[in-house]
Design a protein around this motif. Structure first.
Motif, PDB file in Angstrom:
ATOM      1  N   VAL A 124       5.320  22.651 -23.042  1.00  0.00           N
ATOM      2  CA  VAL A 124       7.158  22.301 -23.650  1.00  0.00           C
ATOM      3  C   VAL A 124       7.635  21.871 -22.527  1.00  0.00           C
ATOM      4  CG1 VAL A 124       8.710  23.742 -24.184  1.00  0.00           C
ATOM      5  CG2 VAL A 124       6.628  24.619 -24.692  1.00  0.00           C
ATOM      6  N   GLN A 125       7.806  22.236 -21.039  1.00  0.00           N
ATOM      7  CA  GLN A 125       8.085  21.220 -20.130  1.00  0.00           C
ATOM      8  C   GLN A 125       8.093  19.901 -20.464  1.00  0.00           C
ATOM      9  OE1 GLN A 125       9.274  23.088 -16.223  1.00  0.00           O
ATOM     10  NE2 GLN A 125       7.769  24.382 -17.206  1.00  0.00           N
ATOM     11  N   PHE A 126       6.835  20.164 -20.090  1.00  0.00           N
ATOM     12  CA  PHE A 126       5.952  18.718 -19.764  1.00  0.00           C
ATOM     13  C   PHE A 126       5.716  17.813 -20.794  1.00  0.00           C
ATOM     14  CE2 PHE A 126       6.365  20.243 -15.727  1.00  0.00           C
ATOM     15  CZ  PHE A 126       7.565  19.848 -14.793  1.00  0.00           C
ATOM     16  N   GLY A 127       4.890  18.209 -21.732  1.00  0.00           N
ATOM     17  CA  GLY A 127       4.036  17.869 -23.018  1.00  0.00           C
ATOM     18  C   GLY A 127       2.938  17.549 -22.140  1.00  0.00           C
ATOM     19  N   VAL A 128       2.359  18.114 -22.472  1.00  0.00           N
ATOM     20  CA  VAL A 128       1.046  18.777 -21.643  1.00  0.00           C
ATOM     21  C   VAL A 128       0.512  19.032 -22.567  1.00  0.00           C
ATOM     22  CG1 VAL A 128      -1.033  18.743 -19.867  1.00  0.00           C
ATOM     23  CG2 VAL A 128       2.108  19.183 -18.735  1.00  0.00           C
ATOM     24  N   SER A 129       0.030  18.207 -23.919  1.00  0.00           N
ATOM     25  CA  SER A 129      -0.539  18.800 -24.569  1.00  0.00           C
ATOM     26  C   SER A 129      -1.539  17.442 -25.643  1.00  0.00           C
ATOM     27  CB  SER A 129       0.362  19.655 -25.748  1.00  0.00           C
ATOM     28  OG  SER A 129       0.074  19.392 -27.268  1.00  0.00           O
ATOM     29  N   ALA A 172       5.559  23.716 -11.075  1.00  0.00           N
ATOM     30  CA  ALA A 172       5.754  22.192 -10.642  1.00  0.00           C
ATOM     31  C   ALA A 172       4.646  21.808 -11.229  1.00  0.00           C
ATOM     32  CB  ALA A 172       6.053  22.442  -9.792  1.00  0.00           C
ATOM     33  N   LEU A 173       4.071  20.580 -10.530  1.00  0.00           N
ATOM     34  CA  LEU A 173       3.891  19.440 -11.079  1.00  0.00           C
ATOM     35  C   LEU A 173       2.100  19.867 -10.857  1.00  0.00           C
ATOM     36  CD1 LEU A 173       5.941  16.649 -11.204  1.00  0.00           C
ATOM     37  CD2 LEU A 173       5.349  17.489 -12.968  1.00  0.00           C
ATOM     38  N   ASP A 174       1.986  20.281  -9.939  1.00  0.00           N
ATOM     39  CA  ASP A 174       0.090  20.819  -9.212  1.00  0.00           C
ATOM     40  C   ASP A 174       0.380  21.758 -11.185  1.00  0.00           C
ATOM     41  OD1 ASP A 174      -2.001  21.944  -9.410  1.00  0.00           O
ATOM     42  OD2 ASP A 174      -2.565  21.750  -7.408  1.00  0.00           O
ATOM     43  N   PRO A 175      -0.654  21.576 -12.131  1.00  0.00           N
ATOM     44  CA  PRO A 175      -0.497  22.368 -13.125  1.00  0.00           C
ATOM     45  C   PRO A 175      -1.713  23.630 -13.138  1.00  0.00           C
ATOM     46  CG  PRO A 175      -2.119  20.150 -13.873  1.00  0.00           C
ATOM     47  CD  PRO A 175      -1.497  20.727 -12.463  1.00  0.00           C
ATOM     48  N   ARG A 176      -2.434  23.385 -12.172  1.00  0.00           N
ATOM     49  CA  ARG A 176      -3.262  24.354 -11.974  1.00  0.00           C
ATOM     50  C   ARG A 176      -2.899  26.398 -12.890  1.00  0.00           C
ATOM     51  NH1 ARG A 176      -6.706  22.749  -7.281  1.00  0.00           N
ATOM     52  NH2 ARG A 176      -4.734  22.294  -6.416  1.00  0.00           N
TER      53      ARG A 176
END
Ligand code: PMP
Length: 308
Positions: free
Chosen positions: A32-37, A111-115
């Motif tokens: 949702v936050q960054f569109g990682v789908s 944040a931006l490191d998605p792990r």
């Protein structure tokens, strides 16, 4: 003109079925936050009581490729994802439908490191009729050249089918609808023709099929690949090449190809008629051949159908 989602009952989530309404993610999941789908769109066709999913293996392969690009290691094998698609159609007792596998980054990372965000897998499916509206396949549609262009190569990896990329596609689609068109054709950063908002594109000129080369601004469509193979079998010459915008106005025929759009004739671009302004003969012959295979009226020599 906007399509509304038609609910079904169950969604597959990480190896289990959950109720449609329980398929929820947290507001702060990375999806949702960054569109990682990462996702796919696949069609299942029903004919005479027999259901068949079209090019399931190719779609799952593309999903895996999207996962590689985005460094998301899927939890299931390709075979398991493919089986999940079959099971979702069967469990929901769907006939003709659209299948949406999704691999997303869930809740955890700040944040931006998605792990820290887990990778979650879903498969949903719902009934879907003609994507570009009633009569689109027979009569064709009018489109515009979008004022929005496709992303430059090596900005977003456009060969990956990632949700975030579709923000641009929605801008194209909204602009097209606001201006009274069914859809849009986008140019790439070099000013040459790339593809539709959610479709690839073919032109017909002097009896030959032409499709824009895969230049890193478009998706490598599975329907596009299907049409290239069918054209060869039908004796229609087909070339992948650079396509200048003005060719859209002067070609004899034009059509979209895509899982949702199938083979949709385009009869005008920017209100200029394409050819004589009606669905083209070669377009309709390719559409017929495509439909004969997916609807099981013809043999399936390539093994493109997976029966449910
Ligand atoms: N381009 C884009 C941007 C798309 O979203 C799609 C639909 N997946 C296509 C092309 C067509 O691809 P396919 O034939 O594999 O559905």
């Amino acid at each position: 003109m906007a399509l509304e989602l038609q609910e079904s009952e169950f969604i597959w989530k990480d190896g289990e079925f959950i109720a449609w309404e329980d398929a929820r993610v947290h507001l702060l999941s990375l999806a949702v936050q960054f569109g990682v789908s990462l996702f796919e769109g696949i069609r299942c066709y029903e004919a005479g009581g027999r259901r068949a999913i079209f090019r399931l293996g190719a779609h799952i392969r593309r999903l895996y490729n999207s996962c590689i690009v985005y460094r998301m290691v899927p939890k299931y094998t390709r075979e398991e994802y493919a089986q999940a698609c079959v099971d979702v159609v069967a469990r929901n007792r769907l006939q003709s439908c659209y299948i949406r596998p999704m691999v997303i980054r869930g809740y955890g990372a700040a944040a931006l490191d998605p792990r820290p965000s887990p990778i979650e897998s879903y498969v949903a499916a719902w009934p879907l009729d003609t994507y570009l509206g009633k009569g689109a396949l027979e009569k064709g549609v009018g489109v515009k050249v979008s004022s929005w262009q496709r992303a430059e190569p090596n900005t977003f990896p456009m060969r990956a089918k990632a949700a975030g990329h579709y923000n641009a596609a929605m801008l194209m689609k909204m602009e097209a609808h606001a201006d009274g068109y069914a859809d849009a054709i986008a140019l790439g950063p070099n000013g040459l023709v790339s593809e539709g908002s959610g479709q690839n594109l073919f032109l017909v000129a002097d009896g030959e099929l032409i499709t824009p080369i895969l230049d890193g601004t478009s998706l490598q469509g599975i329907t596009r690949d299907t049409i290239i193979k069918l054209a060869a079998e039908m004796g229609i010459p087909c070339r992948e090449q650079l396509v200048a915008r003005e060719t859209l106005y002067t070609c004899d025929e034009l059509f979209f190809s895509g899982t949702a759009s199938e083979v949709t004739p385009i009869t005008s671009v920017d209100r200029l008629p394409v050819g004589c302004g009606t669905a083209g003969e070669i377009t309709l012959s390719i559409q017929r051949r495509f439909m004969d295979i997916v609807k099981q009226r013809a043999e399936d020599p390539h093994g493109w159908l997976t029966h449910v």
